[in-house]
Design an enzyme around this catalytic site. Sequence first.
Site, PDB file in Angstrom:
ATOM      1  N   LYS A  87       0.777  -1.249   0.000  1.00 20.34           N
ATOM      2  CA  LYS A  87       0.000   0.000   0.000  1.00 20.34           C
ATOM      3  C   LYS A  87       0.804   1.291   0.000  1.00 20.34           C
ATOM      4  CE  LYS A  87      -0.386   0.068   5.019  1.00 20.34           C
ATOM      5  NZ  LYS A  87      -1.214   0.200   6.197  1.00 20.34           N
ATOM      6  N   SER A 127     -10.057   1.833  -2.736  1.00 21.01           N
ATOM      7  CA  SER A 127      -9.619   3.123  -2.194  1.00 21.01           C
ATOM      8  C   SER A 127     -10.230   4.275  -2.978  1.00 21.01           C
ATOM      9  CB  SER A 127      -8.095   3.183  -2.292  1.00 21.01           C
ATOM     10  OG  SER A 127      -7.659   4.499  -2.129  1.00 21.01           O
ATOM     11  N   ALA A 128     -10.416   5.384  -2.272  1.00 22.98           N
ATOM     12  CA  ALA A 128     -10.903   6.601  -2.921  1.00 22.98           C
ATOM     13  C   ALA A 128      -9.897   7.135  -3.930  1.00 22.98           C
ATOM     14  CB  ALA A 128     -11.173   7.669  -1.863  1.00 22.98           C
ATOM     15  N   TYR A 152       0.315   1.755  -7.421  1.00 23.85           N
ATOM     16  CA  TYR A 152      -0.556   1.338  -6.324  1.00 23.85           C
ATOM     17  C   TYR A 152      -2.021   1.631  -6.671  1.00 23.85           C
ATOM     18  CZ  TYR A 152      -3.393   2.006  -2.196  1.00 23.85           C
ATOM     19  OH  TYR A 152      -4.443   1.991  -1.316  1.00 23.85           O
ATOM     20  N   LYS A 156      -5.547  -0.867  -7.538  1.00 22.72           N
ATOM     21  CA  LYS A 156      -6.904  -0.817  -6.959  1.00 22.72           C
ATOM     22  C   LYS A 156      -7.949  -0.825  -8.078  1.00 22.72           C
ATOM     23  CE  LYS A 156      -5.800  -1.012  -2.670  1.00 22.72           C
ATOM     24  NZ  LYS A 156      -5.979  -2.279  -1.991  1.00 22.72           N
ATOM     25  N   PHE A 195     -11.781   6.095   2.292  1.00 23.66           N
ATOM     26  CA  PHE A 195     -11.159   7.416   2.201  1.00 23.66           C
ATOM     27  C   PHE A 195      -9.870   7.354   3.038  1.00 23.66           C
ATOM     28  CE2 PHE A 195     -13.654   9.806  -0.769  1.00 23.66           C
ATOM     29  CZ  PHE A 195     -14.522   8.798  -1.121  1.00 23.66           C
ATOM     30  N   ASN A 216       2.051   8.137   5.936  1.00 21.88           N
ATOM     31  CA  ASN A 216       0.731   8.735   6.171  1.00 21.88           C
ATOM     32  C   ASN A 216       0.774   9.764   7.294  1.00 21.88           C
ATOM     33  OD1 ASN A 216      -0.174   5.567   5.326  1.00 21.88           O
ATOM     34  ND2 ASN A 216      -1.059   7.286   4.224  1.00 21.88           N
ATOM     35  N   LEU A 217      -0.187  10.645   7.231  1.00 20.82           N
ATOM     36  CA  LEU A 217      -0.169  11.810   8.112  1.00 20.82           C
ATOM     37  C   LEU A 217      -0.275  11.469   9.603  1.00 20.82           C
ATOM     38  CD1 LEU A 217      -0.230  14.876   8.466  1.00 20.82           C
ATOM     39  CD2 LEU A 217      -2.697  14.806   8.016  1.00 20.82           C
ATOM     40  N   GLY A 314       2.103  14.362  -6.524  1.00 19.08           N
ATOM     41  CA  GLY A 314       1.012  13.388  -6.642  1.00 19.08           C
ATOM     42  C   GLY A 314      -0.151  13.642  -5.705  1.00 19.08           C
ATOM     43  N   ASP A 315      -0.016  14.550  -4.737  1.00 18.00           N
ATOM     44  CA  ASP A 315      -1.142  14.818  -3.818  1.00 18.00           C
ATOM     45  C   ASP A 315      -2.230  15.621  -4.525  1.00 18.00           C
ATOM     46  OD1 ASP A 315      -0.386  13.497  -1.537  1.00 18.00           O
ATOM     47  OD2 ASP A 315       0.587  15.228  -0.614  1.00 18.00           O
TER      48      ASP A 315
HETATM   49  N1  UDP Z   1       0.645  14.895   4.712  1.00 18.96           N
HETATM   50  C1  UDP Z   1       1.504  15.846   5.255  1.00 18.96           C
HETATM   51  N2  UDP Z   1       2.633  15.416   5.902  1.00 18.96           N
HETATM   52  C2  UDP Z   1       2.950  14.097   6.032  1.00 18.96           C
HETATM   53  C3  UDP Z   1       2.070  13.130   5.473  1.00 18.96           C
HETATM   54  C4  UDP Z   1       0.937  13.573   4.822  1.00 18.96           C
HETATM   55  O1  UDP Z   1       1.260  17.047   5.155  1.00 18.96           O
HETATM   56  O2  UDP Z   1       4.003  13.771   6.596  1.00 18.96           O
HETATM   57  C5  UDP Z   1      -0.597  15.343   4.044  1.00 18.96           C
HETATM   58  C6  UDP Z   1      -0.702  14.941   2.592  1.00 18.96           C
HETATM   59  O3  UDP Z   1      -0.134  15.939   1.782  1.00 18.96           O
HETATM   60  C7  UDP Z   1      -2.209  14.825   2.413  1.00 18.96           C
HETATM   61  C8  UDP Z   1      -2.720  14.407   3.789  1.00 18.96           C
HETATM   62  O4  UDP Z   1      -1.667  14.713   4.705  1.00 18.96           O
HETATM   63  O5  UDP Z   1      -2.758  16.090   2.120  1.00 18.96           O
HETATM   64  C9  UDP Z   1      -3.035  12.917   3.891  1.00 18.96           C
HETATM   65  O6  UDP Z   1      -1.918  12.192   3.444  1.00 18.96           O
HETATM   66  P1  UDP Z   1      -1.792  10.620   3.603  1.00 18.96           P
HETATM   67  O7  UDP Z   1      -0.462  10.225   3.039  1.00 18.96           O
HETATM   68  O8  UDP Z   1      -2.048  10.252   5.025  1.00 18.96           O
HETATM   69  O9  UDP Z   1      -3.000  10.031   2.748  1.00 18.96           O
HETATM   70  P2  UDP Z   1      -3.397  10.280   1.196  1.00 18.96           P
HETATM   71  O10 UDP Z   1      -4.553  11.218   1.208  1.00 18.96           O
HETATM   72  O11 UDP Z   1      -2.194  10.806   0.495  1.00 18.96           O
HETATM   73  O12 UDP Z   1      -3.805   8.924   0.743  1.00 18.96           O
END
Ligand code: UDP
Length: 356
Positions: A87, A127-128, A152, A156, A195, A216-217, A314-315
């Site tokens: 993932k 996944s969304a 990835y 999906k 999500f 992940n955040l 990619g965000d």
């Molecule tokens: N994010 C961030 N700092 C981090 C990890 C993620 O600011 O160290 C932001 C990322 O840009 C996104 C949100 O947190 O806007 C969620 O990111 P995550 O990787 O958890 O999930 P995604 O939505 O990318 O699948």
Amino acid sequence: MKKRVLVSGGAGYIGSHVTVELIQAGYDVVVADNLSNCDLTCFEGVKKITGKDDIPFEKIDCCDYASVDRLFSEFRIDAVIHFAAFKAVGESVAEPLKYYRNNLLSLLNILEAAKTHGGCNVLFSSSATVYGETDKLPVTEESPRQPAISPYGNTKQICEDILRDTVKATAAYGNEVMPGIDKPGPVKGTALRYFNPIGAHPSALIGELPRGVPNNLVPYITQTAIGKRECLSIFGNDYPTPDGTCLRDYIDVVDLAKAHVAAVARMLEGRMAEDYEIFNIGTGRPVSVLELVNTFEKVNNLKLNYRFTPRREGDITAIWADPSRAEKELGWKAQRTVEETLAAAWAWEKHLAGKE
Ligand code: UDP
């Protein structure tokens, strides 16, 4: 007789929470996991939470057909919840073949076995990410999928299609014997499009256990708060959103797990409207990265070291769910507040720290 659910990838973050909810809802569960991205910490936690010491655990790799076939021969399996997949978005860009091989082959094997052993219900964790970037928010299940930007994300989409096509083809099987197949049967399919799953079980006995630096955040936030990481980088504060940071739909992992139980029950009780169904699993509530960080600080009464850095490649700017189909058809709705979820995430991180 109790229905039995095979949870592939059941020792992982979401799989362990789903295993707990399935057992608490009265199902028998078989957990299968190759432990490639986790250890048995969460599985042990599942046993403690449920008070069940005899949950069958099979250390198998779903990419090995003989192992999957043996599982279906050994246990009468009424439904499969298929999590076993890689993932990490960034890693998938660097190692596409690893992702395509693992994520596609494991689903192919599950479906082959499901079909060969008289048919089965298969719930796939999608996944969304399949929606990509869109201005039409929130997204419904009818929102168009967009070409994936990572291998990835592509796995999906391809896996959803493999499931859909298999369901369609096997519907014709009935109980008629096909050449080369002993007891072919129909496969029914559900894809749940998650999500952003976050948080941990309120017992703090199971939660997310990222290996290495978290992508992940929320794990990055909790690891920064505990002192494992120096500083959280917030990727971009120049997005066209109210506070400049990205918007996401953060779904509590226990709520998410309950959605699986509702979806499996619908399949097992013959309540599906179609043989292949898709549901968004989210809250319907957009939350910005900065709001999430501020809420984490407030609810846990601490200060987080963070700074703004350039956008991450990619965000997407914003995405959140229209979860009304899940509410109407599954009778499921996210219950927990962001505050409760972030308190649980912090309790889990502290639990881990206590064990070190
Ligand atoms: N994010 C961030 N700092 C981090 C990890 C993620 O600011 O160290 C932001 C990322 O840009 C996104 C949100 O947190 O806007 C969620 O990111 P995550 O990787 O958890 O999930 P995604 O939505 O990318 O699948």
